[in-house]
Scaffold this motif. Structure first.
Motif, PDB file in Angstrom:
ATOM      1  N   ASP A  18      -4.517 -61.070  41.235  1.00 37.69           N
ATOM      2  CA  ASP A  18      -3.745 -60.401  42.181  1.00 37.69           C
ATOM      3  C   ASP A  18      -3.974 -60.879  43.802  1.00 37.69           C
ATOM      4  O   ASP A  18      -5.184 -61.194  43.926  1.00 37.69           O
ATOM      5  N   ARG A  20      -3.162 -61.229  48.052  1.00 34.38           N
ATOM      6  CA  ARG A  20      -2.675 -60.587  49.114  1.00 34.38           C
ATOM      7  C   ARG A  20      -1.418 -61.356  49.668  1.00 34.38           C
ATOM      8  O   ARG A  20      -1.219 -62.735  49.351  1.00 34.38           O
ATOM      9  N   SER A 218      -6.791 -60.504  46.446  1.00 42.64           N
ATOM     10  CA  SER A 218      -6.947 -58.949  46.955  1.00 42.64           C
ATOM     11  C   SER A 218      -8.363 -58.448  46.536  1.00 42.64           C
ATOM     12  O   SER A 218      -9.157 -59.005  45.836  1.00 42.64           O
ATOM     13  N   LYS A 219      -8.359 -57.089  46.832  1.00 36.41           N
ATOM     14  CA  LYS A 219      -9.483 -56.387  46.387  1.00 36.41           C
ATOM     15  C   LYS A 219      -9.368 -55.654  45.065  1.00 36.41           C
ATOM     16  O   LYS A 219     -10.226 -54.905  44.753  1.00 36.41           O
ATOM     17  N   ASP A 220      -8.151 -56.063  44.597  1.00 36.33           N
ATOM     18  CA  ASP A 220      -7.843 -55.425  43.083  1.00 36.33           C
ATOM     19  C   ASP A 220      -8.795 -55.642  42.085  1.00 36.33           C
ATOM     20  O   ASP A 220      -9.572 -56.675  42.113  1.00 36.33           O
ATOM     21  N   ASN A 223      -9.504 -58.748  39.867  1.00 39.41           N
ATOM     22  CA  ASN A 223     -10.177 -59.927  40.283  1.00 39.41           C
ATOM     23  C   ASN A 223     -11.519 -59.957  40.084  1.00 39.41           C
ATOM     24  O   ASN A 223     -12.366 -61.010  40.169  1.00 39.41           O
TER      25      ASN A 223
END
Length: 238
Positions: A18, A20, A218-220, A223
């Motif tokens: 995921d 950004r 991203s911070k999903d 990850n």
């Protein structure tokens, strides 16, 4: 370079799923490609090439690959006569290599274990076809990465072209990571050739072997997943 620094860099690179939307600056991409050209090659032939898509071109490719993926859902769901219908519809995947070919028996357990762990990490049950389909679409969309890459190899120097391409791609990934840019190989994109041909002029001798994504993670929670890194196999002496 201090060996510990190289080891840290190599261990820090992992497949990001995921991204950004922030673009990768062109000067950063140029530096990564400059490092990638340092990779060794069979008789220095460099039997590979890249296609890189950003902006509107990347978005068109996301849409095109997602549409192709959706045409195969009945086959993936193992519906009766789905393969036959796909062939006669003219929508059969047109990639240069059989991406969805069954893994060899001795390698299959590793692939299945990875898939089970990844889907469990994402909270997707085995019988949740809708969620699994959406996960497949995310692959085809390069997980939202701002850069979608395609790696092609010269058919006249196989299998050595694939060897050289792999060395180059790992060099590229490590250079990217050293600059804070994350990556993920996208083998599924090699299942189809038409979307790539619609966007790039590709010499006839080159065959699509994999796609990949570049961008900023991203911070999903996806990850946070890490695949097992088994030791390199070493043959026993006679």
């Amino acid at each position: 370079m201090i060996p510990e620094l190289l080891s840290t860099l190599v261990a820090s690179r992992h497949s990001v799923r995921d991204f950004r939307p922030d673009p990768v600056p062109q000067w950063v991409l140029d530096a990564i490609l400059d490092d990638a050209r340092q990779a060794p090659s069979w008789s220095n032939t460099r039997p590979f090439m890249l296609a890189l898509a950003t902006g509107d071109r990347a978005d068109r490719l996301r849409d095109a690959y997602t549409a192709e993926f959706d045409k195969t859902l009945a086959v993936q769901h193992k519906e009766l006569f789905a393969k036959t219908r796909l062939v006669f519809s003219g929508d059969r995947p047109d990639g240069d290599y059989p991406v969805w070919r069954r893994y060899p028996k001795d390698l299959r357990p590793h692939a299945e274990e990875l898939g089970s762990r990844l889907y469990a990490h994402m909270g997707i049950a085995r019988d949740d076809l809708e969620a699994r389909d959406e996960a497949g679409r995310r692959n085809c969309q390069a997980f939202g990465a701002p850069v979608i890459g395609f790696l092609l190899v010269h058919k006249g120097l196989m299998p050595f072209a694939a060897l050289d391409a792999g060395i180059m791609l790992q060099t590229l990934f490590l250079s990217a990571k050293a600059r804070g840019v994350d990556s993920c190989p996208l083998g599924v994109l090699a299942a189809w050739r038409t979307p790539l041909n619609d966007e790039f002029e590709i010499p006839h001798a080159y065959r699509l072997i994999t796609g990949f994504a570049l961008g900023y993670a991203s911070k999903d929670p996806v990850n946070d997943f890490r695949a097992e890194r088994r030791p390199v196999k070493i043959a026993e002496p006679r």
